[in-house]
Design an enzyme around this catalytic site. Structure first.
Site, PDB file in Angstrom:
ATOM      1  N   ARG A 161       0.733  -0.965   0.165  1.00 62.33           N
ATOM      2  CA  ARG A 161      -0.023  -0.029  -0.315  1.00 62.33           C
ATOM      3  C   ARG A 161       0.788   1.185  -0.237  1.00 62.33           C
ATOM      4  NH1 ARG A 161      -5.273   1.070   3.815  1.00 62.33           N
ATOM      5  NH2 ARG A 161      -5.940   2.881   2.973  1.00 62.33           N
ATOM      6  N   SER A 169       0.331   8.646  -0.652  1.00 68.99           N
ATOM      7  CA  SER A 169       0.766   9.928  -0.886  1.00 68.99           C
ATOM      8  C   SER A 169       1.913   9.848  -2.238  1.00 68.99           C
ATOM      9  CB  SER A 169       1.786  10.590   0.057  1.00 68.99           C
ATOM     10  OG  SER A 169       1.012  10.950   1.111  1.00 68.99           O
TER      11      SER A 169
END
Length: 162
Positions: free
Chosen positions: A88, A91
């Site tokens: 995962r 940003s």
């Protein structure tokens, strides 16, 4: 911006588990000794517990130069990171922006120690909070300007509104 487009293409290729042709770091223009510094530093981050696991991927001109895994994808089960471990990523805009900035740096458009205010004059007279509260802050002028390096390393002192 060809490099950024290439980066995005490579990122998509990796996510689709496509196989890129490989080349040696030296042939791609990388110093193998400096690459070892990257490997050692990344391994240290994992060994010191800063990250459970890390995958590094380096490509240039559509060829895979270096792909390393470090640490674990599951700490409790001691399952190691692997080339196809799904991670995962938060940003992503920061990563893409950083790549774009580094491309411009590589092309010689600026120095990492340049003050950000050189390019964004609105940031020239920044102040730092030295006390008080959010409603009544005590502010002082910066002792040194915020640089591009500060932005890239998240050491500028800028914070989110929350």
């Amino acid at each position: 911006m060809k490099t950024l487009a290439l980066f995005l293409t490579i990122l998509l290729a990796v996510s689709a588990q496509a196989q890129l042709p490989t080349t040696s770091p030296a042939r791609a223009g990388f110093d193998p000794a400096r690459l070892e510094v990257l490997h050692d530093l990344t391994k240290r981050f994992v060994d010191e517990g800063q990250h459970a696991g890390v995958v590094t991927f380096l490509a240039r001109n559509g060829k895979l130069v270096d792909f390393q895994t470090y640490g674990y994808r599951d700490l409790e089960k001691k399952l190691p990171m692997e080339r196809d471990t799904i991670c995962r990523v938060y940003s992503m805009s920061k990563i893409i922006t950083s790549v774009g900035v580094l491309v411009l740096f590589e092309e010689g458009h600026f120095n990492l120690d340049d003050a950000v205010s050189k390019y964004l004059p609105e940031l020239k007279d920044m102040k730092v909070m030295t006390g008080g509260t959010a409603e009544a802050p005590q502010l002082e002028p910066l002792k040194r300007p915020i640089t591009i390096k500060h932005l890239l390393t998240h050491t500028s002192g800028l914070i989110y509104h929350f």
